[in-house]
Design a protein around this motif. Sequence first.
Motif, PDB file in Angstrom:
ATOM      1  N   VAL A 342       0.810  -1.216   0.000  1.00 34.20           N
ATOM      2  CA  VAL A 342       0.000   0.000   0.000  1.00 34.20           C
ATOM      3  C   VAL A 342       0.843   1.266   0.000  1.00 34.20           C
ATOM      4  O   VAL A 342       0.444   2.289  -0.550  1.00 34.20           O
ATOM      5  N   ALA A 343       2.022   1.217   0.555  1.00 35.85           N
ATOM      6  CA  ALA A 343       2.849   2.418   0.685  1.00 35.85           C
ATOM      7  C   ALA A 343       3.249   2.999  -0.665  1.00 35.85           C
ATOM      8  O   ALA A 343       3.428   4.211  -0.790  1.00 35.85           O
ATOM      9  N   SER A 344       3.376   2.169  -1.673  1.00 35.06           N
ATOM     10  CA  SER A 344       3.906   2.638  -2.959  1.00 35.06           C
ATOM     11  C   SER A 344       2.889   2.598  -4.107  1.00 35.06           C
ATOM     12  O   SER A 344       3.239   2.909  -5.240  1.00 35.06           O
ATOM     13  N   SER A 345       1.660   2.191  -3.830  1.00 35.09           N
ATOM     14  CA  SER A 345       0.685   2.099  -4.922  1.00 35.09           C
ATOM     15  C   SER A 345      -0.736   2.210  -4.381  1.00 35.09           C
ATOM     16  O   SER A 345      -0.954   2.256  -3.166  1.00 35.09           O
ATOM     17  N   LEU A 346      -1.688   2.291  -5.324  1.00 36.16           N
ATOM     18  CA  LEU A 346      -3.106   2.312  -4.971  1.00 36.16           C
ATOM     19  C   LEU A 346      -3.758   1.100  -5.627  1.00 36.16           C
ATOM     20  O   LEU A 346      -4.401   1.218  -6.684  1.00 36.16           O
ATOM     21  N   PRO A 347      -3.612  -0.098  -5.045  1.00 38.32           N
ATOM     22  CA  PRO A 347      -4.112  -1.321  -5.679  1.00 38.32           C
ATOM     23  C   PRO A 347      -5.633  -1.359  -5.740  1.00 38.32           C
ATOM     24  O   PRO A 347      -6.320  -0.706  -4.948  1.00 38.32           O
ATOM     25  N   THR A 348      -6.137  -2.140  -6.687  1.00 38.20           N
ATOM     26  CA  THR A 348      -7.581  -2.359  -6.765  1.00 38.20           C
ATOM     27  C   THR A 348      -8.010  -3.231  -5.597  1.00 38.20           C
ATOM     28  O   THR A 348      -7.180  -3.849  -4.921  1.00 38.20           O
ATOM     29  N   ASP A 349      -9.316  -3.306  -5.367  1.00 37.77           N
ATOM     30  CA  ASP A 349      -9.829  -4.141  -4.282  1.00 37.77           C
ATOM     31  C   ASP A 349      -9.436  -5.599  -4.476  1.00 37.77           C
ATOM     32  O   ASP A 349      -9.105  -6.300  -3.505  1.00 37.77           O
TER      33      ASP A 349
END
Length: 422
Positions: A342-349
């Motif tokens: 989470v620290a380096s990206s905005l992943p999908t659900d």
Amino acid sequence: MEAKSIATITADGKFELNICSLTEILHNLKCRDLAIVSMAGVYRTGKSFMLNFFIRYLREKGWENKDWFGPDNMKIQDGFKWKNGSKAHTLGIFVCPEIFYVKKNGEKVGVLIVDTQGLFDSNSSPDTNVNLMSISALLSSHQILNFQRKVCGTDLEHLQLSLEYALAASRSFPVKEKSFQKLTFLVRDWPNPDEHKFGQGGDEYIDGILKNIDPIQQVKKSIHSGFEHVNGFLMCRPNEKIDVNGTFEDLQNSDITGSFREHIIMLVDSVLNPKNLVVKKMFGQPISANGLINLISEVSNNIKSGKQPKIETLLESTIKANNATALQEAVLKYRCLLKRLVASSLPTDDVLRIQHEKAIKQAEKVFYSMATIGTESQNKDVWNHVEEECKTYYEFKKEEIRLRKATTRKSALEKAPKILQW
């Protein structure tokens, strides 16, 4: 730097743990492995005096510095308060707050020095002595028992609870390793060097003591069953000034002479040289700072009243402490793995859910590698708590990502008209 109290004995003999002091010290730890040297014994026999040299050796890296003892005008007192007199000065258990770091087999080890209340003073009941000794043994990886002139059979009785615990643990838990690591009998002012020479002649002396038949023979037999290593060290008498002078705070290196100085150096190196250091373990596995705090906290709850607890109660406390540590380490593992994504990206659900499932599996491995002494039902109940905490953190991160995405979209929309206008 003065030693910090982590446990005290009240006027009515009750045991009080200062968990804040212990936590404050251990949370400064910069490595995983701990070596904890604790000295206990009869009051007014110079335990705190000797531990000042332990601290100096560690500060000056004595294993690679032959001049670690210091110049003649250097004062001896350093870290622990100590003085002579008829009353015990150290009331409880004290820890030097400075953690010393050494390399052992290529790995960093944090070393702690512990001083225990003088045993058998007029204010200490037999139960108090036994309880203090039990906490000292549980806390330490190398327990040093300090005696004056000789070791009497009755002097070993305060080990009784620790040894009963060790034997019961070996029968109750599916582990092969002994409960405690190392025990050294340190005999001060040894009067018979013609029978057993100073220094390592203590090994032969202690071996003979433990083999002699007497009313506490069972305690003696249990010592080798409870500790992986048992040895002895015999000290000669110091000079007259150290023996009787009432102003110990003014003593300097120049007052430590001859064979006494030689054997101090020999003793300290035998305990603290990295090749001789003993890492603190619990049932064969190195114990973390959190694990040690959990263990001491749980056992201390059993002896608050000042009375000796039942062995069954101590074993149950050990299981609770072990499971609490397994829970903490498993949840920490899960959070670290999820944070990394989470620290380096905005992943999908969907991506977040997949990572959640992978992290849960890793957390489960960590948990069951540590939760090895409770029943299947006990461990399962605690694992359920791990899953709940991980799920809560997962939902928190999912919401955090949703908000971050919303903020990113809003920022993009606000910039869009300016871009079109341009």
